[in-house]
Design a protein around this motif. Structure first.
Motif, PDB file in Angstrom:
ATOM      1  N   VAL A   2       0.777  -1.212   0.090  1.00 55.50           N
ATOM      2  CA  VAL A   2      -0.019   0.141   0.022  1.00 55.50           C
ATOM      3  C   VAL A   2       0.851   1.413  -0.186  1.00 55.50           C
ATOM      4  O   VAL A   2       2.008   1.311   0.738  1.00 55.50           O
ATOM      5  N   GLN A   3       0.560   1.883  -0.807  1.00 58.76           N
ATOM      6  CA  GLN A   3       1.223   3.443  -0.948  1.00 58.76           C
ATOM      7  C   GLN A   3       0.207   4.585  -1.029  1.00 58.76           C
ATOM      8  O   GLN A   3      -0.648   4.402  -1.946  1.00 58.76           O
ATOM      9  N   LEU A   4       0.233   5.530  -0.310  1.00 59.62           N
ATOM     10  CA  LEU A   4      -0.404   6.892  -0.513  1.00 59.62           C
ATOM     11  C   LEU A   4       0.269   7.993  -0.520  1.00 59.62           C
ATOM     12  O   LEU A   4       1.446   8.099   0.344  1.00 59.62           O
ATOM     13  N   VAL A   5       0.384   8.984  -1.429  1.00 64.89           N
ATOM     14  CA  VAL A   5       1.239   9.935  -1.700  1.00 64.89           C
ATOM     15  C   VAL A   5       0.395  11.152  -1.839  1.00 64.89           C
ATOM     16  O   VAL A   5      -0.368  11.283  -2.783  1.00 64.89           O
ATOM     17  N   GLU A   6       0.858  11.998  -0.927  1.00 62.72           N
ATOM     18  CA  GLU A   6      -0.193  13.349  -0.885  1.00 62.72           C
ATOM     19  C   GLU A   6       0.594  14.549  -1.478  1.00 62.72           C
ATOM     20  O   GLU A   6       1.894  14.434  -1.568  1.00 62.72           O
ATOM     21  N   SER A   7      -0.093  15.377  -2.053  1.00 61.28           N
ATOM     22  CA  SER A   7       0.602  16.485  -2.912  1.00 61.28           C
ATOM     23  C   SER A   7      -0.456  17.690  -2.834  1.00 61.28           C
ATOM     24  O   SER A   7      -1.642  17.447  -2.576  1.00 61.28           O
ATOM     25  N   GLY A   8       0.297  18.816  -3.130  1.00 57.52           N
ATOM     26  CA  GLY A   8      -0.782  20.055  -3.436  1.00 57.52           C
ATOM     27  C   GLY A   8      -0.887  20.878  -2.265  1.00 57.52           C
ATOM     28  O   GLY A   8      -1.337  21.864  -2.192  1.00 57.52           O
ATOM     29  N   GLY A   9      -0.164  20.725  -1.238  1.00 55.57           N
ATOM     30  CA  GLY A   9       0.074  21.777  -0.091  1.00 55.57           C
ATOM     31  C   GLY A   9       0.851  22.908  -0.422  1.00 55.57           C
ATOM     32  O   GLY A   9       1.505  22.821  -1.616  1.00 55.57           O
ATOM     33  N   GLY A  10       1.093  23.693   0.263  1.00 57.36           N
ATOM     34  CA  GLY A  10       1.456  25.216   0.338  1.00 57.36           C
ATOM     35  C   GLY A  10       1.181  26.057   1.125  1.00 57.36           C
ATOM     36  O   GLY A  10       0.705  26.027   2.203  1.00 57.36           O
ATOM     37  N   LEU A  11       1.615  27.219   0.672  1.00 56.91           N
ATOM     38  CA  LEU A  11       1.736  28.553   1.531  1.00 56.91           C
ATOM     39  C   LEU A  11       0.304  29.406   1.019  1.00 56.91           C
ATOM     40  O   LEU A  11       0.366  29.653  -0.353  1.00 56.91           O
ATOM     41  N   VAL A  12      -0.668  29.757   1.618  1.00 54.08           N
ATOM     42  CA  VAL A  12      -1.738  30.428   1.112  1.00 54.08           C
ATOM     43  C   VAL A  12      -1.998  31.580   2.098  1.00 54.08           C
ATOM     44  O   VAL A  12      -2.076  31.239   3.325  1.00 54.08           O
ATOM     45  N   GLN A  13      -2.788  32.605   1.589  1.00 51.51           N
ATOM     46  CA  GLN A  13      -3.327  33.704   2.627  1.00 51.51           C
ATOM     47  C   GLN A  13      -4.528  33.162   3.122  1.00 51.51           C
ATOM     48  O   GLN A  13      -5.246  32.342   2.629  1.00 51.51           O
ATOM     49  N   PRO A  14      -5.016  33.818   4.137  1.00 45.36           N
ATOM     50  CA  PRO A  14      -6.474  33.406   4.766  1.00 45.36           C
ATOM     51  C   PRO A  14      -7.493  33.800   3.667  1.00 45.36           C
ATOM     52  O   PRO A  14      -7.335  34.871   3.032  1.00 45.36           O
ATOM     53  N   GLY A  15      -8.468  32.985   3.556  1.00 46.81           N
ATOM     54  CA  GLY A  15      -9.317  33.079   2.553  1.00 46.81           C
ATOM     55  C   GLY A  15      -9.310  32.503   1.287  1.00 46.81           C
ATOM     56  O   GLY A  15     -10.001  32.170   0.376  1.00 46.81           O
ATOM     57  N   GLY A  16      -7.860  31.891   1.053  1.00 48.82           N
ATOM     58  CA  GLY A  16      -7.526  31.144  -0.126  1.00 48.82           C
ATOM     59  C   GLY A  16      -7.838  30.085  -0.088  1.00 48.82           C
ATOM     60  O   GLY A  16      -8.848  29.387   0.597  1.00 48.82           O
ATOM     61  N   SER A  17      -7.698  29.354  -1.175  1.00 46.79           N
ATOM     62  CA  SER A  17      -8.066  28.033  -1.624  1.00 46.79           C
ATOM     63  C   SER A  17      -6.687  27.110  -2.063  1.00 46.79           C
ATOM     64  O   SER A  17      -5.783  27.701  -2.453  1.00 46.79           O
ATOM     65  N   LEU A  18      -6.812  25.695  -1.668  1.00 46.61           N
ATOM     66  CA  LEU A  18      -5.695  24.784  -2.008  1.00 46.61           C
ATOM     67  C   LEU A  18      -6.570  23.499  -2.201  1.00 46.61           C
ATOM     68  O   LEU A  18      -7.886  23.280  -1.672  1.00 46.61           O
ATOM     69  N   ARG A  19      -6.166  22.705  -3.319  1.00 49.94           N
ATOM     70  CA  ARG A  19      -6.837  21.507  -3.597  1.00 49.94           C
ATOM     71  C   ARG A  19      -5.446  20.218  -3.383  1.00 49.94           C
ATOM     72  O   ARG A  19      -4.535  20.328  -4.016  1.00 49.94           O
ATOM     73  N   LEU A  20      -5.628  19.449  -2.448  1.00 48.40           N
ATOM     74  CA  LEU A  20      -4.800  18.342  -2.366  1.00 48.40           C
ATOM     75  C   LEU A  20      -5.183  17.196  -2.877  1.00 48.40           C
ATOM     76  O   LEU A  20      -6.517  16.853  -2.971  1.00 48.40           O
TER      77      LEU A  20
END
Length: 115
Positions: A2-20
């Protein structure tokens, strides 16, 4: 294995969006419920969201309800976490998880909400 590999994190300002994203392999992805958890500095890991095997049912922690959306693509063996309206308190390492009798975790992806 089993492998799980996360991506998509980062630095964002309050109110912003990210997709992991979480890429899964080594098991029959479409047969299992998938979850996202997070762990903030100095705190215990906490559950964030769950999506059932078909994607037909989702549930969220109260702290993210209405702002985060969990989804999956069983053709691609991927699970996603769309995060909108990010707050300072969302800062954490985010992990995807599958429980096959044994709980499996990825390495995590850092999300930092800062102005």
């Amino acid at each position: 294995q089993v492998q799980l590999v996360e991506s998509g994190g980062g630095l964002v300002q309050p109110g912003g969006s990210l997709r992991l994203s979480c890429a899964a392999s080594g098991f029959t992805f479409s047969a299992y419920t998938m979850k996202w958890y997070r762990q903030a500095p100095g705190k215990e890991r906490e559950w964030v969201a769950t999506v059932t095997s078909t994607g037909g049912s989702v549930i969220y922690a109260d702290s993210v309800k209405g702002r985060f959306t969990i989804s999956r693509d069983n053709r691609k063996n991927m699970v996603y976490l769309q995060m909108n309206g990010l707050k300072f308190e969302d800062t954490a390492v985010y992990y995807c998880n599958v429980d096959r009798g044994v709980r499996y975790w990825g390495q995590g992806t850092q999300v930092t909400v800062s102005s």
